[in-house]
Design a protein around this motif. Structure first.
Motif, PDB file in Angstrom:
ATOM      1  N   ASP A   1     -85.687  63.586   1.328  1.00 37.46           N
ATOM      2  CA  ASP A   1     -85.213  62.204   1.412  1.00 37.46           C
ATOM      3  C   ASP A   1     -84.948  61.739   2.846  1.00 37.46           C
ATOM      4  OD1 ASP A   1     -83.277  64.167   1.285  1.00 37.46           O
ATOM      5  OD2 ASP A   1     -81.746  62.854   0.442  1.00 37.46           O
ATOM      6  N   SER A   2     -84.344  62.539   3.682  1.00 38.88           N
ATOM      7  CA  SER A   2     -84.061  62.096   5.062  1.00 38.88           C
ATOM      8  C   SER A   2     -84.689  63.036   6.074  1.00 38.88           C
ATOM      9  CB  SER A   2     -82.548  62.015   5.281  1.00 38.88           C
ATOM     10  OG  SER A   2     -81.985  63.298   5.119  1.00 38.88           O
ATOM     11  N   TYR A   3     -85.895  63.445   5.813  1.00 40.01           N
ATOM     12  CA  TYR A   3     -86.558  64.411   6.686  1.00 40.01           C
ATOM     13  C   TYR A   3     -87.313  63.688   7.787  1.00 40.01           C
ATOM     14  CZ  TYR A   3     -89.852  68.015   8.122  1.00 40.01           C
ATOM     15  OH  TYR A   3     -90.602  68.899   8.851  1.00 40.01           O
ATOM     16  N   ASP A   4     -87.038  64.091   9.022  1.00 43.48           N
ATOM     17  CA  ASP A   4     -87.732  63.548  10.184  1.00 43.48           C
ATOM     18  C   ASP A   4     -88.382  64.711  10.920  1.00 43.48           C
ATOM     19  OD1 ASP A   4     -88.674  62.038  12.266  1.00 43.48           O
ATOM     20  OD2 ASP A   4     -86.729  61.861  13.267  1.00 43.48           O
ATOM     21  N   VAL A   5     -89.698  64.673  11.077  1.00 40.47           N
ATOM     22  CA  VAL A   5     -90.448  65.768  11.686  1.00 40.47           C
ATOM     23  C   VAL A   5     -90.018  65.990  13.135  1.00 40.47           C
ATOM     24  CG1 VAL A   5     -92.764  66.566  12.290  1.00 40.47           C
ATOM     25  CG2 VAL A   5     -92.403  65.305  10.192  1.00 40.47           C
ATOM     26  N   LYS A   6     -89.662  64.942  13.842  1.00 44.77           N
ATOM     27  CA  LYS A   6     -89.359  65.054  15.263  1.00 44.77           C
ATOM     28  C   LYS A   6     -87.928  65.496  15.541  1.00 44.77           C
ATOM     29  CE  LYS A   6     -92.811  61.675  16.468  1.00 44.77           C
ATOM     30  NZ  LYS A   6     -93.130  60.391  17.021  1.00 44.77           N
TER      31      LYS A   6
ATOM     32  N   THR B   1     -82.496  68.831  14.149  1.00 46.27           N
ATOM     33  CA  THR B   1     -81.361  68.946  13.221  1.00 46.27           C
ATOM     34  C   THR B   1     -81.770  68.561  11.808  1.00 46.27           C
ATOM     35  OG1 THR B   1     -80.640  66.709  13.801  1.00 46.27           O
ATOM     36  CG2 THR B   1     -79.641  68.536  15.013  1.00 46.27           C
ATOM     37  N   SER B   2     -82.654  67.600  11.677  1.00 45.16           N
ATOM     38  CA  SER B   2     -83.154  67.211  10.365  1.00 45.16           C
ATOM     39  C   SER B   2     -83.960  68.343   9.738  1.00 45.16           C
ATOM     40  CB  SER B   2     -84.014  65.958  10.489  1.00 45.16           C
ATOM     41  OG  SER B   2     -84.621  65.648   9.262  1.00 45.16           O
ATOM     42  N   ARG B   3     -84.767  69.033  10.542  1.00 43.49           N
ATOM     43  CA  ARG B   3     -85.547  70.169  10.021  1.00 43.49           C
ATOM     44  C   ARG B   3     -84.634  71.319   9.596  1.00 43.49           C
ATOM     45  NH1 ARG B   3     -90.106  70.997  14.464  1.00 43.49           N
ATOM     46  NH2 ARG B   3     -88.423  70.263  15.760  1.00 43.49           N
ATOM     47  N   ILE B   4     -83.564  71.560  10.379  1.00 43.62           N
ATOM     48  CA  ILE B   4     -82.623  72.628  10.033  1.00 43.62           C
ATOM     49  C   ILE B   4     -81.908  72.301   8.722  1.00 43.62           C
ATOM     50  CG2 ILE B   4     -80.475  73.757  10.746  1.00 43.62           C
ATOM     51  CD1 ILE B   4     -81.508  73.527  13.647  1.00 43.62           C
ATOM     52  N   LYS B   5     -81.471  71.028   8.577  1.00 45.72           N
ATOM     53  CA  LYS B   5     -80.807  70.618   7.337  1.00 45.72           C
ATOM     54  C   LYS B   5     -81.738  70.741   6.137  1.00 45.72           C
ATOM     55  CE  LYS B   5     -77.511  67.429   9.372  1.00 45.72           C
ATOM     56  NZ  LYS B   5     -77.119  66.027   9.520  1.00 45.72           N
ATOM     57  N   ARG B   6     -83.001  70.352   6.329  1.00 45.73           N
ATOM     58  CA  ARG B   6     -83.968  70.450   5.227  1.00 45.73           C
ATOM     59  C   ARG B   6     -84.236  71.909   4.869  1.00 45.73           C
ATOM     60  NH1 ARG B   6     -89.668  70.638   4.370  1.00 45.73           N
ATOM     61  NH2 ARG B   6     -90.176  69.637   2.398  1.00 45.73           N
ATOM     62  N   GLU B   7     -84.324  72.753   5.881  1.00 34.70           N
ATOM     63  CA  GLU B   7     -84.529  74.196   5.645  1.00 34.70           C
ATOM     64  C   GLU B   7     -83.361  74.770   4.839  1.00 34.70           C
ATOM     65  OE1 GLU B   7     -86.615  77.790   6.089  1.00 34.70           O
ATOM     66  OE2 GLU B   7     -87.258  75.808   6.701  1.00 34.70           O
ATOM     67  N   ASP B   8     -82.128  74.441   5.210  1.00 34.65           N
ATOM     68  CA  ASP B   8     -80.952  74.917   4.476  1.00 34.65           C
ATOM     69  C   ASP B   8     -80.952  74.377   3.040  1.00 34.65           C
ATOM     70  OD1 ASP B   8     -80.064  76.324   6.659  1.00 34.65           O
ATOM     71  OD2 ASP B   8     -78.695  74.738   7.357  1.00 34.65           O
ATOM     72  N   CYS B   9     -81.332  73.114   2.898  1.00 37.80           N
ATOM     73  CA  CYS B   9     -81.390  72.512   1.562  1.00 37.80           C
ATOM     74  C   CYS B   9     -82.425  73.213   0.682  1.00 37.80           C
ATOM     75  CB  CYS B   9     -81.718  71.021   1.683  1.00 37.80           C
ATOM     76  SG  CYS B   9     -81.861  70.180   0.091  1.00 37.80           S
ATOM     77  N   LEU B  10     -83.594  73.523   1.242  1.00 36.50           N
ATOM     78  CA  LEU B  10     -84.641  74.216   0.471  1.00 36.50           C
ATOM     79  C   LEU B  10     -84.201  75.635   0.096  1.00 36.50           C
ATOM     80  CD1 LEU B  10     -87.899  73.105   2.311  1.00 36.50           C
ATOM     81  CD2 LEU B  10     -87.185  72.486  -0.004  1.00 36.50           C
ATOM     82  N   MET B  11     -83.481  76.290   0.994  1.00 35.70           N
ATOM     83  CA  MET B  11     -83.022  77.661   0.700  1.00 35.70           C
ATOM     84  C   MET B  11     -81.974  77.669  -0.414  1.00 35.70           C
ATOM     85  SD  MET B  11     -84.729  79.750   2.529  1.00 35.70           S
ATOM     86  CE  MET B  11     -83.858  81.260   2.717  1.00 35.70           C
ATOM     87  N   ARG B  12     -81.154  76.610  -0.516  1.00 31.81           N
ATOM     88  CA  ARG B  12     -80.103  76.544  -1.528  1.00 31.81           C
ATOM     89  C   ARG B  12     -80.564  75.910  -2.839  1.00 31.81           C
ATOM     90  NH1 ARG B  12     -76.634  72.904   0.531  1.00 31.81           N
ATOM     91  NH2 ARG B  12     -77.804  72.687   2.425  1.00 31.81           N
ATOM     92  N   SER B  13     -81.690  75.271  -2.841  1.00 31.95           N
ATOM     93  CA  SER B  13     -82.136  74.545  -4.033  1.00 31.95           C
ATOM     94  C   SER B  13     -82.585  75.494  -5.141  1.00 31.95           C
ATOM     95  CB  SER B  13     -83.282  73.603  -3.678  1.00 31.95           C
ATOM     96  OG  SER B  13     -84.422  74.360  -3.327  1.00 31.95           O
ATOM     97  N   GLU B  14     -82.508  74.999  -6.367  1.00 26.87           N
ATOM     98  CA  GLU B  14     -83.018  75.726  -7.530  1.00 26.87           C
ATOM     99  C   GLU B  14     -84.060  74.834  -8.191  1.00 26.87           C
ATOM    100  OE1 GLU B  14     -80.084  77.272 -10.174  1.00 26.87           O
ATOM    101  OE2 GLU B  14     -78.824  77.943  -8.526  1.00 26.87           O
ATOM    102  N   ALA B  15     -85.316  75.091  -7.862  1.00 30.56           N
ATOM    103  CA  ALA B  15     -86.403  74.234  -8.334  1.00 30.56           C
ATOM    104  C   ALA B  15     -86.734  74.488  -9.800  1.00 30.56           C
ATOM    105  CB  ALA B  15     -87.646  74.449  -7.475  1.00 30.56           C
ATOM    106  N   ARG B  16     -86.544  75.694 -10.277  1.00 33.25           N
ATOM    107  CA  ARG B  16     -86.811  76.010 -11.683  1.00 33.25           C
ATOM    108  C   ARG B  16     -85.504  76.388 -12.363  1.00 33.25           C
ATOM    109  NH1 ARG B  16     -91.717  78.566  -9.536  1.00 33.25           N
ATOM    110  NH2 ARG B  16     -93.458  77.236 -10.121  1.00 33.25           N
ATOM    111  N   THR B  17     -85.539  76.481 -13.671  1.00 30.34           N
ATOM    112  CA  THR B  17     -84.307  76.704 -14.440  1.00 30.34           C
ATOM    113  C   THR B  17     -83.767  78.125 -14.334  1.00 30.34           C
ATOM    114  OG1 THR B  17     -85.631  77.181 -16.403  1.00 30.34           O
ATOM    115  CG2 THR B  17     -84.845  74.914 -16.114  1.00 30.34           C
ATOM    116  N   SER B  18     -84.601  79.078 -13.967  1.00 32.14           N
ATOM    117  CA  SER B  18     -84.147  80.462 -13.946  1.00 32.14           C
ATOM    118  C   SER B  18     -84.853  81.256 -12.847  1.00 32.14           C
ATOM    119  CB  SER B  18     -84.433  81.119 -15.301  1.00 32.14           C
ATOM    120  OG  SER B  18     -84.178  82.498 -15.270  1.00 32.14           O
ATOM    121  N   TRP B  19     -84.188  82.298 -12.399  1.00 29.64           N
ATOM    122  CA  TRP B  19     -84.762  83.223 -11.429  1.00 29.64           C
ATOM    123  C   TRP B  19     -86.009  83.889 -12.011  1.00 29.64           C
ATOM    124  CZ3 TRP B  19     -85.643  88.459 -11.689  1.00 29.64           C
ATOM    125  CH2 TRP B  19     -85.881  89.115 -10.496  1.00 29.64           C
TER     126      TRP B  19
END
Length: 150
Positions: free
Chosen positions: A113-118, A121-139
């Motif tokens: 949603d608020s990702y800026d390639v340049k 800090t935006s890339r770091i926040k997106r990386e942390d968000c992707l690492m914490r996200s649960e895209a599917r219902t189960s491991w």
């Protein structure tokens, strides 16, 4: 000299017309008698005879089971190796599941949603968000897709 008891049978089937010995040697006459009275053998039991054999070169004073001695015991290094390999397999599957979760979260567009390639800090926040996200219902789903089972 070792001694034991075996049963003599008279055959009933076409291949066993003649008399033959049992395939087992019993330690006592009573053991052989109980086996003969059970009636689960091929042929009619005719009698029980005492047998002797030279066991001076044998490893045990009495014949053991048909499984070789070296297979009766599982060595400690083999148990350790098995545990180590299972732990490595579990660690690898966990890593595959994490990577698949990250890949799928990125694929479906989570945290974009608020990702800026340049902006670093935006890339770091997106990386942390992707690492914490649960895209599917189960491991388990991540592991199955990551291993290519589904």
């Amino acid at each position: 000299m070792a001694e034991g008891w075996t049963i003599i049978f008279e055959g009933q089937k076409s291949l066993l017309h003649e008399r033959h010995l049992s395939g087992w040697v019993h330690k006592t006459y009573e053991d052989a008698d109980r086996t003969a009275k059970r009636g689960t053998q091929v042929g009619n039991p005719l009698g029980i005879v005492r047998i002797e054999w030279d066991d001076t070169k044998a490893q045990a004073p009495w014949p053991s089971t048909s499984i070789p001695r070296r297979l009766n015991r599982v060595s400690l290094p083999m148990i350790g190796l098995t545990v180590l390999l299972l732990a490595a397999l579990g660690y690898s599957i966990t890593a595959v599941a994490k990577l698949e979760n990250y890949r799928y979260a990125n694929f479906v567009g989570l945290c974009a949603d608020s990702y800026d390639v340049k902006s670093p800090t935006s890339r770091i926040k997106r990386e942390d968000c992707l690492m914490r996200s649960e895209a599917r219902t189960s491991w388990w789903w991540n592991a199955a897709y990551g291993l290519g089972l589904l």
